[in-house]
Design a protein around this motif. Structure first.
Motif, mmCIF file in Angstrom:
data_model
loop_
_atom_site.group_PDB
_atom_site.id
_atom_site.type_symbol
_atom_site.label_atom_id
_atom_site.label_comp_id
_atom_site.label_asym_id
_atom_site.label_seq_id
_atom_site.Cartn_x
_atom_site.Cartn_y
_atom_site.Cartn_z
ATOM 1 N N CYS A 1 -1.494 -7.006 -2.982
ATOM 2 C CA CYS A 1 -2.156 -7.381 -1.723
ATOM 3 C C CYS A 1 -3.097 -8.561 -1.929
ATOM 4 O O CYS A 1 -3.281 -9.381 -1.026
ATOM 5 C CB CYS A 1 -2.939 -6.199 -1.164
ATOM 6 N N GLY B 1 2.496 1.754 -3.285
ATOM 7 C CA GLY B 1 1.492 2.241 -4.224
ATOM 8 C C GLY B 1 1.199 3.713 -4.002
ATOM 9 O O GLY B 1 1.077 4.491 -4.961
ATOM 10 N N ALA C 1 -6.939 -2.418 -0.290
ATOM 11 C CA ALA C 1 -6.345 -2.389 -1.626
ATOM 12 C C ALA C 1 -7.409 -2.058 -2.674
ATOM 13 O O ALA C 1 -7.159 -1.300 -3.618
ATOM 14 C CB ALA C 1 -5.686 -3.729 -1.938
ATOM 15 N N ILE D 1 0.842 -1.205 0.000
ATOM 16 C CA ILE D 1 0.000 0.000 0.000
ATOM 17 C C ILE D 1 0.872 1.248 0.000
ATOM 18 O O ILE D 1 0.644 2.194 -0.770
ATOM 19 C CB ILE D 1 -0.947 0.003 1.219
ATOM 20 N N LYS E 1 -7.995 1.612 -2.505
ATOM 21 C CA LYS E 1 -6.862 2.343 -3.073
ATOM 22 C C LYS E 1 -6.876 2.292 -4.598
ATOM 23 O O LYS E 1 -6.571 3.283 -5.266
ATOM 24 C CB LYS E 1 -5.557 1.754 -2.539
ATOM 25 N N TYR F 1 -0.820 -2.054 -5.445
ATOM 26 C CA TYR F 1 -2.002 -2.345 -4.622
ATOM 27 C C TYR F 1 -2.515 -3.758 -4.886
ATOM 28 O O TYR F 1 -2.922 -4.471 -3.972
ATOM 29 C CB TYR F 1 -3.120 -1.342 -4.917
#
Length: 464
Positions: free
Chosen positions: A295, A276, A305, A273, A308, A292
């Protein structure tokens, strides 16, 4: 014709003879003359042309070997009984054969002939697996293996006991002895393992855990550590799904390590994360989304994720729209339409608030002001420099000169703003003159950026 007649007579004679072997065997067997009966049955088996009678002879021969074996057995003549029961090769004989081997093994054991003892045990276990003596033989053989420090062989035998005779008294009897060697075997299993050995050692450790009475915690910890090592190896190779699975596998074996591994998993996800986010901050949208997505290799449908990724996709759309507005603002700026440019830069900033667009907004506000009253703006920039610190120092020097020499002697120019060759750059001066000492201050002011540059040493000193 006579030829065939004689052939028929010979054939009838042979049949008669072979039939006599079987009949003779039966007669001798009925008379308890088993040795002679066996000889007749042997001849019948070898020479009889009648398949059915040959089979009967084989069965009858087996029965006579069995009866001879019983006689030897009753006299405790174990070697002879063994041979006879073996030759009988019948289920009835096998019921006594295992006891013969057992008695022979006891004699060998009494003579400290370990090799001979093991040989008899092996015959029972290999050729008579259904013997009621099997659990006891495994028990005895395990003890020999333990005494000879052949721990692997002892465990192999105990595995068979455990799988097939778990509740048998001989299994329960030897179980504590097996438990005693678990720490030693565990230590051997976990020593110097490569990847493949780590994989194979898990099954061995799980088996030990199943056998353990007093060392479950020890074995469980090693299982958890092994899974953890495998997980770290997979992480190093960027095989995140396999690493995650190995971490999950470790959870059921040691609570403390489970908590650490859970934290490790969360740290890995947080790392993806964070990476990213760093890509996203630098407008590297594809790279951010890929980071992301990693994940999901650890936890399918990982919600942070997902959120995001959705945000990154929206930010990419915003960035494209912001770029269009930014390009439009640049056009307006080139046309000296600063008010329109400012509006467009502000719209772009709403979608993508980066340093470049903030710089442009700052400059457009300065240019709008400069266009209206450039001289006043230039003076204001100097007066407000470092919250008025520059101007206050000038005024302090002025006050000092007046105090020293008086107003009639000291000539003060006040603030003067002079146009230069560039309409966005002005010179701002302030002179303090007397017959004794003079101060000439001058700075070049950039109205677009509000940058101030000292044009002489004294002016530069005041800016420090």
């Amino acid at each position: 014709m006579r030829k065939y007649f004689f052939i028929g007579i010979i054939a009838a004679f042979v049949i008669s003879c072979t039939n006599n072997y079987y009949a003779a065997g039966n007669k001798l067997s009925a008379e308890q003359n088993h040795v002679s009966a066996i000889e007749q049955y042997d001849l019948s088996v070898k020479k009889d042309l009648n398949g059915a009678r040959k089979t009967k002879s084989e069965i009858a021969r087996s029965e006579n070997y069995y009866k001879l074996g019983l006689k030897a057995f009753e006299k405790d003549n174990w070697p002879l009984a063994t041979r006879l029961f073996f030759l009988s090769n019948s289920p009835e004989a096998d019921q006594y054969l295992d006891n013969c081997y057992y008695q022979l093994s006891e004699e060998s054991f009494a003579k400290q002939d370990t090799a001979g003892t093991l040989e008899y045990y092996n015959k029972i276990l290999t050729y008579l697996p259904d013997s009621e003596l099997t659990p006891e033989i495994y028990n005895k053989r395990i003890r020999i293996y333990l005494n000879r420090n052949k721990l692997k062989l002892a465990l192999e035998d105990f595995k068979k006991l455990w799988e097939n005779y778990r509740n048998d008294e001989f299994t329960k009897d030897i179980h504590p002895k097996i438990d005693e060697i678990i720490p030693i075997v565990t230590k051997e299993i976990i020593k110097d393992r490569n990847y493949e050995e780590l994989i194979s050692s898990i099954d061995k450790l799980i088996t030990l855990k199943d056998y353990s009475i007093n060392y479950s915690d020890l074995v469980n910890l090693e299982i958890a550590l092994t899974y953890t090592k495998l997980a770290e190896i997979e992480l190093e190779a960027k095989n995140y799904t396999k690493a995650y699975q190995f971490f999950l596998n470790s959870f059921g074996y040691n609570q403390d390590l489970a908590e650490k591994n859970q934290a490790r998993i969360e740290a890995i996800k947080d790392g993806f994360i964070a990476k990213g986010d760093n890509y996203l901050e630098n407008l590297m949208f594809s790279e951010a989304i890929e980071s992301y997505k990693k994940c999901f290799l650890i936890e399918k449908d990982y919600l942070p994720a997902k959120e995001k990724i959705a945000y990154a996709i929206q930010r990419e759309k915003d960035a494209k729209e912001a770029k269009i507005l930014y390009e439009k603002a640049l056009e307006s700026e080139r046309d000296n339409n600063y008010s329109s440019a400012l509006k467009e830069y502000l719209e772009s900033k709403k979608l993508l608030n980066n340093a470049e667009v903030r710089r442009k907004i700052f400059e457009m506000k300065n240019l709008i002001r400069a266009k209206k009253e450039p001289r006043a703006f230039a003076q204001e920039i100097v007066l407000n420099y470092k919250k008025g610190k520059l101007a206050n120092q000038v005024y302090a020097i002025e006050d000092s000169m007046l105090a020293k020499y008086g107003e009639t002697v000291v000539d003060i120019s006040g603030w003067k703003v002079l146009y230069t060759s560039n309409n966005l750059k002005y010179d701002v001066r302030y002179d303090i003159i007397s017959p004794y000492e003079n101060y000439y201050f001058i700075w070049k002011v950039n109205l677009r950026t509000r940058e101030i540059i000292a044009l002489n040493k004294r002016s530069e000193e005041l800016m420090k």
